[in-house]
Design a protein around this motif. Sequence first.
Motif, mmCIF file in Angstrom:
data_model
loop_
_atom_site.group_PDB
_atom_site.id
_atom_site.type_symbol
_atom_site.label_atom_id
_atom_site.label_comp_id
_atom_site.label_asym_id
_atom_site.label_seq_id
_atom_site.Cartn_x
_atom_site.Cartn_y
_atom_site.Cartn_z
ATOM 1 N N ASN A 62 -2.365 -1.269 -7.207
ATOM 2 C CA ASN A 62 -1.578 -1.688 -6.053
ATOM 3 C C ASN A 62 -0.389 -0.769 -5.799
ATOM 4 N N LEU A 63 0.179 -0.213 -6.864
ATOM 5 C CA LEU A 63 1.286 0.731 -6.683
ATOM 6 C C LEU A 63 0.819 1.992 -5.965
ATOM 7 N N ILE A 64 -0.341 2.501 -6.382
ATOM 8 C CA ILE A 64 -0.857 3.697 -5.712
ATOM 9 C C ILE A 64 -1.218 3.380 -4.270
ATOM 10 N N LEU A 65 -1.835 2.206 -4.062
ATOM 11 C CA LEU A 65 -2.146 1.784 -2.694
ATOM 12 C C LEU A 65 -0.879 1.650 -1.871
ATOM 13 N N LEU A 70 -10.904 -6.313 -0.364
ATOM 14 C CA LEU A 70 -11.841 -5.188 -0.384
ATOM 15 C C LEU A 70 -11.280 -4.029 -1.200
ATOM 16 N N CYS A 71 -9.987 -3.745 -0.994
ATOM 17 C CA CYS A 71 -9.354 -2.668 -1.772
ATOM 18 C C CYS A 71 -9.356 -3.003 -3.263
ATOM 19 N N SER A 72 -9.069 -4.260 -3.592
ATOM 20 C CA SER A 72 -9.056 -4.677 -4.997
ATOM 21 C C SER A 72 -10.441 -4.557 -5.618
ATOM 22 N N LEU A 73 -11.472 -4.880 -4.844
ATOM 23 C CA LEU A 73 -12.839 -4.764 -5.347
ATOM 24 C C LEU A 73 -13.188 -3.316 -5.656
ATOM 25 N N LEU A 112 -1.468 -0.992 8.816
ATOM 26 C CA LEU A 112 -0.988 -0.596 7.501
ATOM 27 C C LEU A 112 -0.002 -1.582 6.900
ATOM 28 N N THR A 113 0.936 -2.110 7.724
ATOM 29 C CA THR A 113 2.033 -2.883 7.167
ATOM 30 C C THR A 113 1.600 -4.224 6.590
ATOM 31 N N ALA A 114 0.623 -4.894 7.213
ATOM 32 C CA ALA A 114 0.179 -6.184 6.669
ATOM 33 C C ALA A 114 -0.448 -6.000 5.291
ATOM 34 N N LEU A 115 -1.275 -4.970 5.137
ATOM 35 C CA LEU A 115 -1.886 -4.674 3.843
ATOM 36 C C LEU A 115 -0.813 -4.322 2.820
ATOM 37 N N LEU A 116 0.192 -3.564 3.257
ATOM 38 C CA LEU A 116 1.256 -3.142 2.362
ATOM 39 C C LEU A 116 2.064 -4.328 1.860
ATOM 40 N N SER A 117 2.349 -5.299 2.743
ATOM 41 C CA SER A 117 3.144 -6.453 2.350
ATOM 42 C C SER A 117 2.442 -7.276 1.286
ATOM 43 N N VAL A 118 1.133 -7.483 1.405
ATOM 44 C CA VAL A 118 0.386 -8.231 0.389
ATOM 45 C C VAL A 118 0.512 -7.535 -0.957
ATOM 46 N N SER A 119 0.299 -6.237 -0.982
ATOM 47 C CA SER A 119 0.354 -5.470 -2.222
ATOM 48 C C SER A 119 1.739 -5.536 -2.853
ATOM 49 N N THR A 120 2.783 -5.363 -2.041
ATOM 50 C CA THR A 120 4.159 -5.370 -2.543
ATOM 51 C C THR A 120 4.527 -6.727 -3.115
ATOM 52 N N LEU A 121 4.245 -7.789 -2.381
ATOM 53 C CA LEU A 121 4.581 -9.135 -2.831
ATOM 54 C C LEU A 121 3.831 -9.497 -4.110
ATOM 55 N N PHE A 122 2.586 -9.058 -4.217
ATOM 56 C CA PHE A 122 1.778 -9.345 -5.398
ATOM 57 C C PHE A 122 2.393 -8.704 -6.643
ATOM 58 N N GLY A 144 -1.556 -13.227 7.554
ATOM 59 C CA GLY A 144 -2.839 -13.586 8.147
ATOM 60 C C GLY A 144 -4.013 -13.313 7.226
ATOM 61 N N ALA A 145 -5.153 -13.886 7.581
ATOM 62 C CA ALA A 145 -6.357 -13.740 6.752
ATOM 63 C C ALA A 145 -6.833 -12.297 6.698
ATOM 64 N N ASP A 146 -6.644 -11.534 7.781
ATOM 65 C CA ASP A 146 -7.113 -10.146 7.814
ATOM 66 C C ASP A 146 -6.481 -9.315 6.703
ATOM 67 N N ALA A 147 -5.177 -9.571 6.455
ATOM 68 C CA ALA A 147 -4.486 -8.808 5.409
ATOM 69 C C ALA A 147 -5.107 -9.074 4.046
ATOM 70 N N PHE A 148 -5.491 -10.320 3.785
ATOM 71 C CA PHE A 148 -6.084 -10.658 2.493
ATOM 72 C C PHE A 148 -7.510 -10.126 2.377
ATOM 73 N N ILE A 149 -8.214 -10.078 3.490
ATOM 74 C CA ILE A 149 -9.565 -9.506 3.458
ATOM 75 C C ILE A 149 -9.498 -8.036 3.096
ATOM 76 N N ARG A 150 -8.587 -7.296 3.737
ATOM 77 C CA ARG A 150 -8.417 -5.871 3.414
ATOM 78 C C ARG A 150 -7.954 -5.698 1.966
#
Length: 604
Positions: A161-164, A548-551, A422-432, A539-545
């Motif tokens: 997640n840090l690299i992402l 997929l990245c986590s997988l 980009l930002t929605a995906l980034l927020s999930v990663s950062t918060l996690f 939103g759900a889209d951010a978690f879907i992305r």
Amino acid sequence: MEGQGAVNGESQSRRSYWRWSKEDFFPEESFESWPTYFAALSQTRLRFRDRLLGRSDEDNELGEVRKQSEHDMKRCLNWWDLTWFGFGSVIGAGIFVLTGQEAHRHAGPAIVLSYVASGLSAMLSVFCYTEFAVEIPVAGGSFAYLRVELGDFAAFIAAANLILESIVGSASVARAWTSYLTTLLNLPNNSLRIRTDLAHNFNYLDPIAVIVLFITAAIAMTSTKKTSYFNWVASAFHTLIIAFVIVGGFIHADPANLKPFFPFGSQGVFRAAAIVYFAYGGFDNIATMAEETRNPSRDIPLGLLGSMTIITVIYCLMALALTMMQPYTDIDEQAAYSIAFRSVGLKWAQYVVAFGALKGMTTVLLVGALGQARYTTHIARSHIIPPLFALVHPKTGTPIYATLLITISAACIALFSSLDILTALLSVSTLFIFMMMATALLVRRYYQRGVTEQRDLLKLVICLLVIIASSMGTAAYWGLRPHGWVGYTITVPLWVAGTLGIQVLVPQCRKPRVWGVPLVPWLPSLSIATNLFLMGSLGADAFIRFGLCSLLMLVYYLFFGLHATYDMAHRRYGKPNLVEGRDLSRQDRENQMEGKLEKAEEGA
């Protein structure tokens, strides 16, 4: 033996920094040949269990792991550098771009409350980062801290997640840089981008973003101290423009623009808070500079806590000024502040603001290039990614390979992807990651191998599970029933019970040596709850992305990262450059001498 060590050290010192052999990428025994690789794959289950339970320790992170870089980074930073790095790394695309975007889409004038909510959550995370950075002053930041407290597999999740986060964060800021340059030149939106027939949100190519990424990376690779000088000047100038935005905004404010204050309700406020959290995300770069800080125990708390407190106040004032200058429905999503000043008759001011925004985003990219490369360096030291990226250049004292890895990857994404993707995906990663850091801090305080009794460990695990589950329940209930209240009568008392259980039932086995988070376990537990709550507001889209990245990351780990880290942990890898008799560079000797002097001063 001494003569042989000297010969080995001399031969290694002559070896070029620029090398690309297989041994530099895959020195581990598992990758020596196809038969050894297939043999390693056949042991995946046993190795995964080993890495799931395996944990590093502070001495290993500060000693053996650091040797993978061959040369030391230069200890050249103090609290003044770190404070300005804090300003430079945080104030950029978040406030200048996301404020307008989220005020227009989700929060309206209540965007100021979104910044308050995300700022409080970020400050809780800052406390956790500060304690770890003081106790374990290495370049790996949260990756190194999680390796020590939660184990190798948890650290891999953080590393991925840090690299992402590094790649996506740099790409999003670079795209925003082009948007503000367009405004500065008084050109139509996307006029500096190349339109293509690709899918929506990927159909505007941005070569300017690519160029900016490589320029800032080149500066960061030359020298950490020189980069700090550049950041001082740029951030000081940027501070003057921020003062102009706040004062000018309030002078031309119309309180009527604040009505309605909650056009999208409280749900919109927290949805925006989860997105604008990205604006606070750069502070973790400061923790990665602990290895280059002369006095981490003093300088890091001053640099991190001081800069973040001031930044939170600045963000709230800037958000309020924007929404008072224009109705939220008229706020431009791409260049909000420039267009807002134009709307109140200060057409010339839009150019000042646009230039200031460019300055701010430039320093964000610059400090990001420093911090992200240091994350990557320590991740490579553990062999999760090839150890070539751990190498520190003997003359510059900077990790050039790691910087290039992040920059090239970010440039590829910045060329195609739009900012909102980009930002929605980034927020999930950062918060996690921040949630994991708070959990790790509680583990650090209440568990110590060989000291904590089994029954106390069981109590700690149960209480942590209750805290995390209740926090997830609160976030889920908020998402499903934003106007309800019955669910909170269950989840909130459970969270209190879990936190109180740690305080009352589990003895604290370790206290910080120099600086520690106050009100433990309550503040770290609250950090877990707020980060999960903000994640649930996306939103759900951010978690879907994100899923997929986590997988994809997990597939990489099972086929490569797991076996490389297993060999590293069990010393099953080639070490052509890591014998104790290596010929130290002049900088290495200076750093060792500084370390001895610091220990002598502390003893005195």
